[in-house]
Design a protein around this motif. Structure first.
Motif, short mmCIF file in Angstrom:
data_model
loop_
_atom_site.label_atom_id
_atom_site.label_comp_id
_atom_site.label_asym_id
_atom_site.label_seq_id
_atom_site.Cartn_x
_atom_site.Cartn_y
_atom_site.Cartn_z
N ALA A 52 0.83 -1.21 0.00
CA ALA A 52 0.00 0.00 0.00
C ALA A 52 0.85 1.25 0.00
O ALA A 52 0.49 2.26 -0.62
N VAL A 55 1.94 1.87 -3.54
CA VAL A 55 0.81 2.40 -4.32
C VAL A 55 0.52 3.84 -3.93
O VAL A 55 0.30 4.70 -4.80
N LEU A 59 0.45 7.08 -6.46
CA LEU A 59 -0.81 7.73 -6.82
C LEU A 59 -1.06 9.04 -6.08
O LEU A 59 -1.64 9.97 -6.64
N LEU A 105 -1.07 3.66 2.61
CA LEU A 105 -1.45 4.72 1.68
C LEU A 105 -1.09 6.09 2.24
O LEU A 105 -0.61 6.97 1.52
N THR A 332 7.84 4.66 -4.21
CA THR A 332 7.36 3.46 -4.91
C THR A 332 8.50 2.50 -5.18
O THR A 332 8.39 1.29 -4.90
#
Length: 355
Positions: A52, A55, A59, A105, A332
């Protein structure tokens, strides 16, 4: 140099890092709360967190360039508070995995924002020194955070670990929210590809360096504990001296960062990375002697701090207007390299452990 802003950024790294590193030592205690789950099963939540984070870096981090670095960090810390609250109250392993996914995240946005802000608030000519102090947050998370987490889980309950981290994240979010002078949106509010930073000159070779650097670190770090307890037959408590020595060395190296500002990254990089190569060679040579291996972890922390400072400093200087997107790709690649290191080093570790 130890301004309140710098300390807040270091504290933010410490909270993010503590959550990332704390699950391993308390996995047994967590498993005891979930019927039918063992400690390795609990570590699935750590794997979810890492994925996560990769990601989230890809993003979410580019949005930092549009909304401002302070706002990006503030929102990430707010999300981290919610994620840690979910983790603390998780009634089952799937819910814990959900909480750690949310935490990943949030970390994927928080870390790029922290690194970008450290470059922005640094005094001219003291960029490496400022970044070095911010990076010591990893030392706090490794030495103090992990140790205290294990103690709290043992004496009280593992849920208090995540609850305490949630309180710390909320306190930091409050402090970041008050520093409105950090706001500096540098790009118009327009959508862009998460991979757009690849077009920044020098980005691709820099990411190759990150991939190699992080694969080597995480690959060795992942199996250092099993090597100490399995091959060298140290008790778990003694094996914990290795990450403690690494963290201590990482923190002590902050006193060397002003030399990077004085002599410049171009002059320092060859010596720094040559030193890191020699440290890895020393770790390999000392693999059969526990005391020497643990001592070498101190040197490993010193060398890795300098190397990480050079890498992050280089990336934040590539394009100040796109620091969020640049550091997002850094995050990342870092977390993908962590998975790659664990995967590619496993056959080597299995071969050694089976002897």
């Amino acid at each position: 140099m130890l301004s309140r802003k710098v300390l807040m950024l270091a504290g933010s790294i410490a909270v993010v890092g503590a959550n990332a590193l704390t699950l391993s030592p308390i996995a047994g205690a967590v498993a005891a709360s979930f019927p039918g789950v063992d400690a390795p099963g609990v570590m699935k939540a750590a794997a979810v967190y890492g994925l996560a984070t990769a990601v989230g870096s890809l993003l979410w981090a580019p949005a930092i360039d549009r909304i401002g670095q302070r706002r990006g960090l503030l929102r990430a810390l707010a999300a981290l508070v919610a994620a840690l609250a979910v983790s603390a109250g998780a009634p089952s392993l799937p819910v814990l995995c959900l909480g750690q996914a949310l935490a990943g995240l949030a970390a994927g946005c928080a870390l790029p924002a922290i690194y970008a802000l450290s470059a922005r608030i640094a005094e001219k000519g003291r960029e490496s020194e400022t970044l070095g102090i911010v990076l010591t947050g990893w030392t706090v998370s490794l030495v103090a955070g992990v140790g205290l987490s294990a103690l709290v889980a043992d004496l009280a309950h593992w849920r208090l670990v995540f609850a305490g981290l949630a309180v710390a994240a909320a306190w930091l979010a409050r402090g970041v929210g008050r520093n409105r002078d950090w706001d500096l949106p540098v790009l118009p509010a327009r959508p862009s590809s998460p991979l757009s930073a690849l077009r920044v000159r020098g980005m691709v070779p820099a990411l190759v360096v990150v991939a190699v650097y992080m694969t080597a670190f995480y690959g060795l770090y992942a199996y250092l504990g099993p090597h100490l307890t399995g091959v060298l037959r140290l008790p778990t408590a003694s094996a914990g001296l290795a990450p403690a020595a690494y963290g201590l060395g990482f923190g002590l190296a902050a006193f060397m960062d002003r030399l990077l500002d004085r002599h410049g990254a171009v002059a320092a990089a060859p010596l720094a990375f040559l030193g890191l190569v020699l440290v890895y060679a020393g770790l390999a040579a000392a693999s059969g002697q526990a005391a020497v291996l643990i001592a070498m972890c101190l040197a490993w922390g010193l060398a890795n701090h300098v190397g990480l400072n050079l890498i992050v400093g280089r990336l934040t200087a590539l394009n100040p207007a796109r620091r969020g997107a640049v550091m997002g790709l850094y995050g990342t690649v870092t977390y993908l390299a962590a998975s790659a290191g664990a995967f590619f080093y496993r056959p080597l570790s299995s071969d050694i452990l089976s002897r």
